[in-house]
Write an enzyme that holds these catalytic residues in place. Structure first.
Site, PDB file in Angstrom:
ATOM      1  N   GLY A  42      16.854 -38.427 -16.207  1.00  0.00           N
ATOM      2  CA  GLY A  42      16.230 -38.640 -14.909  1.00  0.00           C
ATOM      3  C   GLY A  42      14.713 -38.554 -14.890  1.00  0.00           C
ATOM      4  O   GLY A  42      14.056 -39.222 -14.103  1.00  0.00           O
ATOM      5  N   GLU A  97      10.733 -32.343 -15.169  1.00  0.00           N
ATOM      6  CA  GLU A  97      12.071 -32.533 -14.577  1.00  0.00           C
ATOM      7  C   GLU A  97      11.967 -33.492 -13.395  1.00  0.00           C
ATOM      8  O   GLU A  97      10.913 -33.620 -12.767  1.00  0.00           O
ATOM      9  CB  GLU A  97      12.598 -31.149 -14.153  1.00  0.00           C
ATOM     10  CG  GLU A  97      13.945 -31.127 -13.479  1.00  0.00           C
ATOM     11  CD  GLU A  97      15.100 -31.603 -14.330  1.00  0.00           C
ATOM     12  OE1 GLU A  97      15.086 -32.776 -14.731  1.00  0.00           O
ATOM     13  OE2 GLU A  97      16.042 -30.814 -14.558  1.00  0.00           O
ATOM     14  N   ASP A  98      13.073 -34.161 -13.097  1.00  0.00           N
ATOM     15  CA  ASP A  98      13.059 -35.090 -11.962  1.00  0.00           C
ATOM     16  C   ASP A  98      13.175 -34.361 -10.631  1.00  0.00           C
ATOM     17  O   ASP A  98      12.434 -34.626  -9.693  1.00  0.00           O
ATOM     18  CB  ASP A  98      14.170 -36.147 -12.101  1.00  0.00           C
ATOM     19  CG  ASP A  98      15.550 -35.555 -12.387  1.00  0.00           C
ATOM     20  OD1 ASP A  98      15.691 -34.318 -12.440  1.00  0.00           O
ATOM     21  OD2 ASP A  98      16.499 -36.340 -12.564  1.00  0.00           O
ATOM     22  N   ASP A 101      17.195 -28.608  -7.725  1.00  0.00           N
ATOM     23  CA  ASP A 101      18.186 -28.566  -6.663  1.00  0.00           C
ATOM     24  C   ASP A 101      18.659 -27.117  -6.519  1.00  0.00           C
ATOM     25  O   ASP A 101      18.020 -26.324  -5.836  1.00  0.00           O
ATOM     26  CB  ASP A 101      19.308 -29.536  -7.058  1.00  0.00           C
ATOM     27  CG  ASP A 101      20.346 -29.744  -5.982  1.00  0.00           C
ATOM     28  OD1 ASP A 101      20.061 -29.483  -4.815  1.00  0.00           O
ATOM     29  OD2 ASP A 101      21.463 -30.192  -6.315  1.00  0.00           O
ATOM     30  N   PHE A 150      20.895 -36.853  -0.941  1.00  0.00           N
ATOM     31  CA  PHE A 150      21.080 -37.325  -2.314  1.00  0.00           C
ATOM     32  C   PHE A 150      20.165 -38.530  -2.531  1.00  0.00           C
ATOM     33  O   PHE A 150      20.276 -39.546  -1.849  1.00  0.00           O
ATOM     34  CB  PHE A 150      22.536 -37.694  -2.581  1.00  0.00           C
ATOM     35  CG  PHE A 150      22.775 -37.944  -4.043  1.00  0.00           C
ATOM     36  CD1 PHE A 150      22.972 -36.884  -4.919  1.00  0.00           C
ATOM     37  CD2 PHE A 150      22.754 -39.231  -4.554  1.00  0.00           C
ATOM     38  CE1 PHE A 150      23.154 -37.101  -6.280  1.00  0.00           C
ATOM     39  CE2 PHE A 150      22.941 -39.463  -5.909  1.00  0.00           C
ATOM     40  CZ  PHE A 150      23.147 -38.396  -6.766  1.00  0.00           C
ATOM     41  N   ARG A 163      18.359 -46.192 -11.475  1.00  0.00           N
ATOM     42  CA  ARG A 163      17.228 -45.521 -12.134  1.00  0.00           C
ATOM     43  C   ARG A 163      15.967 -46.382 -12.103  1.00  0.00           C
ATOM     44  O   ARG A 163      14.857 -45.870 -12.133  1.00  0.00           O
ATOM     45  CB  ARG A 163      17.567 -45.201 -13.595  1.00  0.00           C
ATOM     46  CG  ARG A 163      18.649 -44.151 -13.786  1.00  0.00           C
ATOM     47  CD  ARG A 163      18.657 -43.659 -15.236  1.00  0.00           C
ATOM     48  NE  ARG A 163      19.862 -42.936 -15.587  1.00  0.00           N
ATOM     49  CZ  ARG A 163      20.076 -41.641 -15.349  1.00  0.00           C
ATOM     50  NH1 ARG A 163      19.157 -40.921 -14.751  1.00  0.00           N
ATOM     51  NH2 ARG A 163      21.198 -41.065 -15.729  1.00  0.00           N
TER      52      ARG A 163
HETATM   53  P1  5GP Z   1      20.009 -27.995 -10.512  1.00  0.00           P
HETATM   54  O1  5GP Z   1      18.628 -27.657 -10.015  1.00  0.00           O
HETATM   55  O2  5GP Z   1      21.024 -27.993  -9.418  1.00  0.00           O
HETATM   56  O3  5GP Z   1      20.426 -27.170 -11.666  1.00  0.00           O
HETATM   57  O4  5GP Z   1      20.085 -29.439 -11.097  1.00  0.00           O
HETATM   58  C1  5GP Z   1      19.116 -30.391 -11.043  1.00  0.00           C
HETATM   59  C2  5GP Z   1      19.762 -31.672 -11.525  1.00  0.00           C
HETATM   60  O5  5GP Z   1      20.765 -32.115 -10.593  1.00  0.00           O
HETATM   61  C3  5GP Z   1      18.749 -32.780 -11.585  1.00  0.00           C
HETATM   62  O6  5GP Z   1      18.125 -32.848 -12.840  1.00  0.00           O
HETATM   63  C4  5GP Z   1      19.601 -33.998 -11.286  1.00  0.00           C
HETATM   64  O7  5GP Z   1      20.185 -34.462 -12.495  1.00  0.00           O
HETATM   65  C5  5GP Z   1      20.706 -33.495 -10.397  1.00  0.00           C
HETATM   66  N1  5GP Z   1      20.396 -33.745  -8.979  1.00  0.00           N
HETATM   67  C6  5GP Z   1      20.170 -32.830  -8.019  1.00  0.00           C
HETATM   68  N2  5GP Z   1      19.920 -33.409  -6.832  1.00  0.00           N
HETATM   69  C7  5GP Z   1      19.971 -34.737  -7.046  1.00  0.00           C
HETATM   70  C8  5GP Z   1      19.778 -35.877  -6.192  1.00  0.00           C
HETATM   71  O8  5GP Z   1      19.489 -35.815  -4.989  1.00  0.00           O
HETATM   72  N3  5GP Z   1      19.914 -37.096  -6.789  1.00  0.00           N
HETATM   73  C9  5GP Z   1      20.213 -37.260  -8.102  1.00  0.00           C
HETATM   74  N4  5GP Z   1      20.313 -38.495  -8.561  1.00  0.00           N
HETATM   75  N5  5GP Z   1      20.401 -36.198  -8.927  1.00  0.00           N
HETATM   76  C10 5GP Z   1      20.283 -34.956  -8.410  1.00  0.00           C
END
Ligand code: 5GP
Length: 180
Positions: A42, A97-98, A101, A150, A163
């Protein structure tokens, strides 16, 4: 633009903000070198633009992870599916990081990388969804704080699609057949 997508951040907004983030990083690490670690897949588009916005010696490495039971478990267990190619001892690491969350992935990664003897570890994320946080995580460079939706585009996918969108868009899952 298809009916399931609504633009949240335009390509111009993204471009302008990454320029600012690059300038901030350049100022913070003046006279030093930074090692950008891209979390695949991502963050790959963000990495490409952020690296070019930093006016310092920059090196790159890549890591891929997959989370277990995301959204249902709070263990924070993360599986490394591709580790770094090289050691990071004495380096100024910036994890790229993208989106943050729940915070589980970055908490785990920060701890893992701090144990490998770098000079410093900071985190740069394009997007932050603080309302969904399960574990607190310090993120030094945040592009945009966004609401709990999302999103796809600019590297972020839904079932590997979207992407390559140039804008960050909110995906309405009820209006798409992408995952069907
Ligand atoms: P966390 O912070 O929950 O451990 O995970 C982060 C990851 O969850 C991100 O790198 C991404 O892969 C995925 N993620 C979380 N929110 C979103 C979203 O709104 N869209 C997309 N495409 N991926 C998300």
């Amino acid at each position: 633009m298809s009916k399931e997508l609504t633009t949240l951040l335009s390509r111009d907004q993204i471009h302008d903000r990454i320029k600012e983030m690059g300038a901030q990083i350049t100022a913070d690490y003046q006279g030093q070198q930074v090692h950008l670690i891209c979390i695949l897949k991502g963050a790959s588009l963000f990495l490409a633009d952020l690296a070019r916005a930093i006016d310092l010696p920059v090196s790159l490495d890549f890591m891929a992870v997959s989370s277990y039971g995301k959204g249902t478990k709070t263990t924070g267990e993360v599986r490394i599916t591709k580790d770094l190619d090289a050691a990071i001892q004495n380096m100024n690491v910036i994890i790229v990081e993208d989106i943050v969350d729940t915070g589980l992935t970055l908490n785990y990664l920060r701890g893992l990388l701090e144990n490998r003897g770098p000079r410093s570890v900071k985190i740069a994320t394009l997007l932050d969804k603080p309302s969904r946080r399960i574990q607190p995580v310090t993120v030094e460079y945040v592009g945009f704080t966004i609401p709990d939706a999302f999103v796809v585009g600019y590297g972020l996918d839904y079932a590997e699609r979207y992407r390559n969108l140039r804008d960050v868009c909110v995906l309405d899952p009820t209006a798409t057949s992408a995952g069907a």
